[in-house]
Enzyme design. Sequence first.
Site, PDB file in Angstrom:
ATOM      1  N   GLY A 184      -1.946  -6.386   0.236  1.00 37.37           N
ATOM      2  CA  GLY A 184      -2.059  -5.076  -0.380  1.00 37.37           C
ATOM      3  C   GLY A 184      -2.582  -5.075  -1.792  1.00 37.37           C
ATOM      4  N   LYS A 185      -3.241  -6.157  -2.186  1.00 38.11           N
ATOM      5  CA  LYS A 185      -3.737  -6.262  -3.566  1.00 38.11           C
ATOM      6  C   LYS A 185      -4.818  -5.225  -3.873  1.00 38.11           C
ATOM      7  CE  LYS A 185      -6.050 -10.031  -4.662  1.00 38.11           C
ATOM      8  NZ  LYS A 185      -5.765 -10.475  -3.300  1.00 38.11           N
ATOM      9  N   THR A 241     -15.403 -12.664  -1.013  1.00 39.11           N
ATOM     10  CA  THR A 241     -15.728 -13.598   0.062  1.00 39.11           C
ATOM     11  C   THR A 241     -15.523 -12.932   1.417  1.00 39.11           C
ATOM     12  OG1 THR A 241     -13.493 -14.515   0.201  1.00 39.11           O
ATOM     13  CG2 THR A 241     -15.007 -15.548  -1.368  1.00 39.11           C
ATOM     14  N   VAL A 255      -5.403  -2.341  -2.317  1.00 35.02           N
ATOM     15  CA  VAL A 255      -4.835  -0.996  -2.289  1.00 35.02           C
ATOM     16  C   VAL A 255      -4.003  -0.749  -3.545  1.00 35.02           C
ATOM     17  CG1 VAL A 255      -3.304   0.564  -1.023  1.00 35.02           C
ATOM     18  CG2 VAL A 255      -4.874  -0.918   0.222  1.00 35.02           C
ATOM     19  N   ASP A 283     -14.258  -5.135  -1.599  1.00 32.42           N
ATOM     20  CA  ASP A 283     -13.012  -4.613  -2.167  1.00 32.42           C
ATOM     21  C   ASP A 283     -13.260  -3.535  -3.217  1.00 32.42           C
ATOM     22  OD1 ASP A 283     -11.599  -6.298  -0.525  1.00 32.42           O
ATOM     23  OD2 ASP A 283     -11.202  -7.796  -2.071  1.00 32.42           O
ATOM     24  N   PRO A 306       3.431   2.185  -0.268  1.00 33.42           N
ATOM     25  CA  PRO A 306       3.818   2.312   1.138  1.00 33.42           C
ATOM     26  C   PRO A 306       2.854   1.590   2.069  1.00 33.42           C
ATOM     27  CG  PRO A 306       3.810   4.457   0.042  1.00 33.42           C
ATOM     28  CD  PRO A 306       3.146   3.493  -0.891  1.00 33.42           C
ATOM     29  N   LYS A 335     -14.384  -7.291  -9.621  1.00 34.03           N
ATOM     30  CA  LYS A 335     -14.063  -8.283  -8.601  1.00 34.03           C
ATOM     31  C   LYS A 335     -14.895  -9.522  -8.897  1.00 34.03           C
ATOM     32  CE  LYS A 335     -12.184  -9.513  -4.575  1.00 34.03           C
ATOM     33  NZ  LYS A 335     -10.741  -9.469  -4.259  1.00 34.03           N
TER      34      LYS A 335
END
Length: 243
Positions: free
Chosen positions: A14-15, A41, A17, A50, A201, A37
């Site tokens: 969850g990094k 990869t 998000v 990401d 969540p 970023k």
Amino acid sequence: MTVLVVTGTGTEIGKTVTTAALAAVAVRAGRSVAVLKPAQTGVAPGEPGDVDEVVRLAGDAVTPVELARFPEPLAPGTAAARAGLDPVRPAHVAEAAQKLAASHDLVLVEGAGGLLVHFDERGSTLADAARLLGAPVVVVAQAGLGTLNAVQLTAEALRARGLEQAGVVIGSWPAEPGLAERCNVGDLPGVAGAGLLGAVPAGAGGLEAADFRAGAGSWVGPELGGGWDAAEFARRTRPPEYR
């Protein structure tokens, strides 16, 4: 803080998000935000990475920057070597983040995997970039079994390098937490040596963008610009014997 480094205790926790939630909260507060970023990869040219996901969730007011992209889903150093491409160095990350900080109120640097994943053949890591930047580090962790060991190892690595740990965010809090998850709420601050800063969540990344942005402030604490209450969360979730 101008630059904040976001690392995880592993992959798929969850990094990204969490990074999007931090960006959404800052944008909603009227701050200019960039997301950096260093190495993406496992994503082919032209495919969204990401930083694209962060922009989708947090809004196109966010400035996305990706320093390098390697096609195989491996550690950045290994992926760069196998692709015959130049690796990302910590100095590159620090230089890019500092340039972004000159024109943005907040720069979020999202790592790949954990803190000590290698960027290059020298064994350079995100921790080295954080040290060059003098930036605090947010640790994104799993909720369930195994997380205490991973968080403590990450915290010890940060302390050994003289790096500041801002705190821990649970990257994917289940709708129906089990005993392990509930007990971990009480144990995580102790093993981390730092406070809980939020709980995102599970499934938040699948929300419509407007719903994500509206909810983000309730997932992270005041230290990160939100309204999430760590004490109240602990009271509601921990087993009775911890109260």
